[in-house]
Design an enzyme around this catalytic site. Structure first.
Site, mmCIF file in Angstrom:
data_model
loop_
_atom_site.group_PDB
_atom_site.id
_atom_site.type_symbol
_atom_site.label_atom_id
_atom_site.label_comp_id
_atom_site.label_asym_id
_atom_site.label_seq_id
_atom_site.Cartn_x
_atom_site.Cartn_y
_atom_site.Cartn_z
ATOM 1 N N THR A 78 0.829 -1.195 0.000
ATOM 2 C CA THR A 78 0.000 0.000 0.000
ATOM 3 C C THR A 78 0.875 1.260 0.000
ATOM 4 O O THR A 78 2.032 1.198 0.386
ATOM 5 C CB THR A 78 -0.821 -0.036 1.303
ATOM 6 O OG1 THR A 78 -1.482 -1.280 1.346
ATOM 7 C CG2 THR A 78 -1.810 1.072 1.410
ATOM 8 N N ASP A 102 -8.061 -3.173 4.396
ATOM 9 C CA ASP A 102 -8.152 -2.103 5.393
ATOM 10 C C ASP A 102 -8.116 -0.708 4.796
ATOM 11 O O ASP A 102 -8.664 0.247 5.377
ATOM 12 C CB ASP A 102 -6.958 -2.211 6.351
ATOM 13 C CG ASP A 102 -5.629 -2.051 5.590
ATOM 14 O OD1 ASP A 102 -5.358 -2.899 4.711
ATOM 15 O OD2 ASP A 102 -4.906 -1.076 5.840
HETATM 16 N N1 GLY Z 1 -3.076 -3.152 3.280
HETATM 17 C C1 GLY Z 1 -3.608 -3.265 1.979
HETATM 18 C C2 GLY Z 1 -4.506 -4.388 1.790
HETATM 19 O O1 GLY Z 1 -4.371 -5.408 2.460
HETATM 20 O O2 GLY Z 1 -5.379 -4.296 0.966
#
Ligand code: GLY
Length: 301
Positions: free
Chosen positions: A168, A199
């Site tokens: 991310t 998330d």
């Molecule tokens: N942290 C990014 C995802 O798991 O979509």
């Protein structure tokens, strides 16, 4: 006072990607800081930083987004205004280069906080946001990643050197007026189910922001981050436990590891402009410009 910190994902980043990741986060942070000292708002700075990372195929967001099990790019993003607590987010949106800007439009131009899938794309069209060919968002690296694993499976206690791509991007800023903003954008996880949302676009999980406490953006295993609402946990820890911002990031990551066997990273700007970061993965690409104007950048612990 103006300060900004950005991240480009936390996982076992391979050596051959280190230079591209560091250069990308450095450009994103310094561009955002330049905007801040010229009077732009924290929201503007977060959008500027994240657009840089979304446009850079070295990162899993926008161009270069991870591919789902059908080989498609589905993107998630959130942006939060720490002064008003207004936020906008989009999830599972396709054919859009910069979901962070679409998330900002949700915040500023609708009576809603989140739009997903088809609805987010209809809204993008209404706003005149250019729809790009789906293939334009696919990088060689994301194709290689999908070839390596055809169906996503979370491995509990994933070994330190084998943490899969959870790449991310995110940014947190405080502007010269003391207002704060936070944002996060991602392609999610390689070989995820169609329609899977992690998330990143969830307020309190992928990002959190409140002028009174600070702002955070998270990266790592999305399902784990969502279970412990990592972004708001960092702010609550800072407020309730009276520790330093860095310690709040570390304690929250430790909680995620012990409670749900999840790994990841967090960046933070506290209300007084202090910058902090922590990660429990092998590496996390990050760069910051603090309130004295000092630029820092790193990837290793
Ligand atoms: N942290 C990014 C995802 O798991 O979509």
């Amino acid at each position: 006072m103006a300060a900004v910190i950005v991240h480009g994902g936390a996982y076992a980043i391979p050596d051959h990607l280190v230079s591209a990741k560091k250069s990308g986060v450095h450009t994103a942070a310094t561009s955002a800081h330049k905007a801040l000292i010229h009077g732009k708002t924290a929201i503007d700075a977060v959008e500027i930083a994240i657009r840089h990372l979304e446009d850079d195929p070295a990162f899993n967001a926008g161009h270069g987004g991870a591919l789902n099990v059908q080989g498609e790019v589905e993107l998630d993003a959130i942006i939060i205004d720490g002064k008003t607590l207004e936020f906008g987010s989009v999830a599972a949106v396709e054919n859009i280069s910069n979901p962070i800007s679409l998330a900002r439009m949700v915040m500023e131009k609708t009576d809603h906080v989140m739009l997903v899938g088809k609805g987010a794309n209809i809204f993008a069209k209404e706003m005149g946001v250019a729809q790009v060919d789906a293939k334009e968002l696919i990088s060689d690296f994301s194709k290689e990643e999908l070839a390596r694993q055809s169906v996503y499976k979370h491995v509990v206690n994933d070994s330190f050197d084998n943490q899969l791509e959870h790449d991310t991007v995110g940014a947190v800023a405080i502007d010269i007026h003391g207002n704060m903003a936070a944002g996060t954008s991602t392609g999610g996880i390689t070989a995820k189910r169609v329609g899977r949302v992690g998330d990143s676009p969830l307020v309190g999980s992928g990002a959190s922001c409140d002028n009174e406490i600070g702002g955070t953006s998270c990266t790592g295993h999305g399902e784990s981050i969502a279970k412990v609402t990592l972004a708001s946990r960092v702010l609550t820890t800072l407020q309730k436990e009276g520790c330093s911002p860095e310690e709040a990031c570390k304690r929250s990551l430790e909680y995620m590891k012990t409670k749900v066997s999840g790994f990841g990273g967090v960046i933070m700007v506290a209300a007084d402009g202090t910058i902090a970061k922590a990660f429990s993965t092998k590496r996390m690409a990050w760069a910051s410009v603090d309130k004295t104007g000092t630029v820092q950048c790193g990837i290793d612990p």
